[in-house]
Write a protein that holds these residues in place. Structure first.
Motif, PDB file in Angstrom:
ATOM      1  N   UNK A 234       0.865  -1.188   0.000  1.00 59.70           N
ATOM      2  CA  UNK A 234       0.000   0.000   0.000  1.00 59.70           C
ATOM      3  C   UNK A 234       0.893   1.225   0.000  1.00 59.70           C
ATOM      4  N   UNK A 235       0.662   2.143  -0.912  1.00 62.79           N
ATOM      5  CA  UNK A 235       1.526   3.315  -0.910  1.00 62.79           C
ATOM      6  C   UNK A 235       1.110   4.342  -1.928  1.00 62.79           C
ATOM      7  N   UNK A 236       2.104   5.097  -2.361  1.00 56.44           N
ATOM      8  CA  UNK A 236       1.866   6.191  -3.295  1.00 56.44           C
ATOM      9  C   UNK A 236       2.847   6.069  -4.466  1.00 56.44           C
TER      10      UNK A 236
ATOM     11  N   UNK B 156       6.283   4.348  -3.047  1.00 59.27           N
ATOM     12  CA  UNK B 156       6.800   4.631  -1.700  1.00 59.27           C
ATOM     13  C   UNK B 156       5.691   4.369  -0.677  1.00 59.27           C
ATOM     14  N   UNK B 157       6.085   4.003   0.528  1.00 56.74           N
ATOM     15  CA  UNK B 157       5.088   3.828   1.600  1.00 56.74           C
ATOM     16  C   UNK B 157       5.574   4.403   2.927  1.00 56.74           C
TER      17      UNK B 157
ATOM     18  N   UNK C 226       1.954  10.650  -6.942  1.00 61.55           N
ATOM     19  CA  UNK C 226       1.238  10.707  -5.653  1.00 61.55           C
ATOM     20  C   UNK C 226      -0.169  10.107  -5.713  1.00 61.55           C
ATOM     21  N   UNK C 227      -0.450   9.345  -6.766  1.00 58.87           N
ATOM     22  CA  UNK C 227      -1.656   8.516  -6.738  1.00 58.87           C
ATOM     23  C   UNK C 227      -1.488   7.503  -5.603  1.00 58.87           C
ATOM     24  N   UNK C 228      -2.527   7.349  -4.782  1.00 61.96           N
ATOM     25  CA  UNK C 228      -2.455   6.320  -3.743  1.00 61.96           C
ATOM     26  C   UNK C 228      -3.007   5.023  -4.318  1.00 61.96           C
ATOM     27  N   UNK C 229      -2.379   3.923  -3.951  1.00 63.62           N
ATOM     28  CA  UNK C 229      -2.727   2.654  -4.599  1.00 63.62           C
ATOM     29  C   UNK C 229      -2.385   1.457  -3.720  1.00 63.62           C
TER      30      UNK C 229
ATOM     31  N   UNK D  80      -6.502   3.984  -5.183  1.00 65.31           N
ATOM     32  CA  UNK D  80      -7.338   4.467  -4.072  1.00 65.31           C
ATOM     33  C   UNK D  80      -7.795   5.893  -4.370  1.00 65.31           C
ATOM     34  N   UNK D  81      -6.854   6.729  -4.758  1.00 69.11           N
ATOM     35  CA  UNK D  81      -7.189   8.118  -5.080  1.00 69.11           C
ATOM     36  C   UNK D  81      -6.210   8.665  -6.097  1.00 69.11           C
TER      37      UNK D  81
ATOM     38  N   UNK E  84      -4.971  12.020  -8.014  1.00 69.29           N
ATOM     39  CA  UNK E  84      -5.050  13.484  -7.934  1.00 69.29           C
ATOM     40  C   UNK E  84      -5.608  14.095  -9.224  1.00 69.29           C
TER      41      UNK E  84
END
Lengths: 431, 431
Positions: B20-22, B38-39, B66-69, B95-96, B98
């Motif tokens: 889980x990270x970005x 990165x997490x 910086x998309x969270x995934x 997840x999100x 930008x």
């Protein structure tokens, strides 16, 4: 001969040792003098016989309380002593002998007098074990999170914005701008969690509340954790594990201190068996109402409500899903009922009140802006906080624990002012 | 499948994992896409082939920074990667994503811009390893003292008096009284040491200094220790042991982060071999004068002087026995020369400046009153502090370490503002 500390004296039975400390108390039984010497790690009794060591007896008889001294002698086993041993001294070197009597005798004083003498009061009675337990509570919190891969961080104390409104904020001039003392590091920890993953800290927090209760101080230490990719349920699980861990840690490391305070380590451990009960806010209101409290849905809990809930369960209890209107803008609404938040308070046993407040955080930009507009908060000042929902927002949750509340509970203290070295209250800024 | 953190990925080579990270960065090489994810614990490279997994390739190609995934895949060994492995993903759940580009690209920005974006800047480049090293420095300090039987404590932040004059104090209204933000917990730690023996803490400290240098922030974290029955020589010994311990601890636990910053853990360890040189203030002035500085006995050191001394020794160096007139009232005078104090500053290598200031404390009531009268300090406000010399005074000593200075040095950072999550400077209160 290097000095030993009193907590290690029992490891030196039969040996000659040097102890550095202060004369805590003195009593005599005819031809025998008993000196209680303290050094911060414990108290040891030195026994001096007028028959065997008359010169030393005469010297010791003249010593007054809080004289600082270096004492040499032999450690003897004594099962009746809390330290398991006593000292048979051969010499006493006085470092400094007070000219005036120590102001705190071992009888009752008024709280106001004791707080005026706080710098001396902390040398006496229950205060040393309380402060030693406080040390262990702080270490336990940090150890728990470090062991789980969390990163320690710090939030700023000086802020241009505030989390929970400005009515209870201390304000100051910051080179011509207005600054406030932080009431919580939460918003900053959220930003840091998006950078570092899971984070924690313990820092000072300030509330300019005029309430004079036994649970409030204006400057307290808040312990907070913030977790990326974490929801409400996981948030409660880590909170209960934390509380259970702290109690177990303190009961192990500070067993003697707890017993000095009349607290039973085993009974404290029994209070925190997992899992903790979780009750819905509406259920809590219902139970309180049936128990005779005048409370209806939408009311906040006061000390009497928390005491009743604590009594009903006899252990820490989560009250969850409070009405949204009662709680701050950053709490995520329950998707099943927008009028409730995915947050919970943890109520300590024995009437010590709320020790943790936490929630899943609102991770939707649109929803967060809507909550802020409802509460008429200045969007400008929170742009940086809103950015956390603009760039890779993730489900996240966290909580804050009032460290002095926890220390008060574990120590069974009568007032929170005893749970911090130098308490700040509405009328107390000295010493 | 429970998620793992990237720092543990290499323990799962050949296994299917969830991360889980970005999305930190992305580059392509024809038919292969490399995603840096990165997490907070590290960065892992995910490699996606257009030939083998074309649907995933198309999805990944559209992801922005910086998309969270949540990414699932197999860990493969890769000796060239800092993590020792890379990920071969099988699925990516966003997840999100930008809506707007992440404001910090990986090129150069002005410091002002980066500080405005500090809440996002901490996700990038050197900032993550610096904050992870900071965590280790704080833990090392606490571990060092706990292992030696010291008790953790806290000094108050709000005080009615101040240690080092009022010119650089932040003042606020405290329910109608004047209060100040603490510049050091020392005086309170002295009181606590008389109760608990040896004590330490890390807490925030505030200086309303208008200086804009790369070594100053208005809110910093001070790490202090205070020891009962301790003299100047023992004080220096424990300081050098502490600094050596911190460097060793960080070099061990944060080796990879130091290397990411271009710092050599072995070279840092070599800098702190014990003992550290101790030079007399007069000797230091003499050496500086010979090295071309315009300085005479009685002058304080500035950054250029500290840099020269650091260069002369190539490791931390104590400058001791400063003129009494330059130093605060609480420092004990040297019995061999009343015009000097039993105190020392510790200068860091490589021009990072003073990292510790410490001294034996004046333990004579009469001498302390005389120093205070010389410096025209209000005796009334310090009665509680004077009490420590009225009731069982003992030789005692202590010191304060600027934590951001230490972090700046160990990280080789260009400016102290990078050594704290949210720096406060004269023109900086946001975010």
């Amino acid at each position: 001969m290097p000095a030993i500390t009193i907590n290690h004296a029992r490891e030196h039975i039969g040996e000659q040792v040097t102890i550095q400390g202060w004369l805590y108390n003195k009593r005599s039984s005819g031809k025998i003098l008993f000196l209680q010497v303290r050094d911060g790690t414990g108290v040891i009794q030195a026994v001096i016989s007028a028959v065997d060591t008359s010169a030393l007896f005469d010297q010791a008889e003249g010593l007054t309380r809080e004289t600082s001294l270096v004492m040499r002698g032999t450690v003897r086993a004594d099962d009746r002593a809390p330290t398991g041993c006593e000292l048979q001294p051969t010499s006493i070197d006085v470092i400094h002998s007070p000219d005036v009597p120590f102001p705190i005798d071992l009888k009752e004083h008024t709280p106001g007098f004791l707080m005026d003498q706080r710098h001396l009061w902390i040398r006496t009675g229950r205060q040393v074990p309380i402060l030693r337990i406080r040390d262990a509570v702080f270490r336990a919190f940090r150890q728990f999170f470090h062991d789980r891969g969390f990163i320690a961080t710090e939030a700023p104390i000086l802020t241009g914005t505030s989390v929970e409104g400005t009515t209870t904020l201390f304000e100051l001039d910051y080179f011509g701008d207005k600054a406030y003392l932080s009431q919580s590091g939460q918003l900053y920890l959220e930003a840091t969690a998006m950078a570092l993953g899971n984070v924690y800290w313990i820092g000072p927090a300030f509330r300019a509340e005029k309430s004079k209760t036994r649970k409030h101080i204006t400057e307290f230490w808040i312990a907070e954790a913030e977790m990326a990719f974490c929801d409400h349920a996981a948030n409660l699980e880590i909170q209960e594990q934390l509380v259970s861990y702290i109690v177990d840690f303190v009961a192990g490391e500070r067993k003697q201190e707890l017993q000095q305070l009349g607290r039973d380590p085993a009974a404290l451990r029994a209070q925190v068996k997992l899992p903790f009960p979780r009750i819905d806010y509406a259920d809590a209101v219902d139970r309180l109402s049936k128990a005779g409290h005048d409370i209806t849905f939408g009311d906040d809990f006061g000390a009497p409500h928390e005491a009743t809930l604590a009594e009903m369960f006899g252990r820490p209890v989560f009250v969850e899903r409070f009405p949204s209107a009662m709680k701050p803008f950053y709490m995520k609404r329950d998707p099943k009922d927008e009028a409730r938040v995915l947050g919970a308070d943890l109520i300590a046993p024995e009437g010590y009140g709320e020790i943790i407040g936490g929630s899943q955080r609102e991770d939707s930009y649109a929803a967060l802006v809507a909550h802020m507009e409802e509460q008429k908060l200045p969007l400008d000042a929170y742009q940086w906080y809103l950015d956390l929902r603009r760039f890779g927002s993730v489900p996240h949750a966290g909580f804050g624990m009032g460290m002095e509340r926890v220390v008060t509970w574990l120590c069974g203290a009568a007032h929170i002012r005893e749970a911090i070295p130098f308490a700040r209250q509405i009328n107390r800024l000295y010493p």
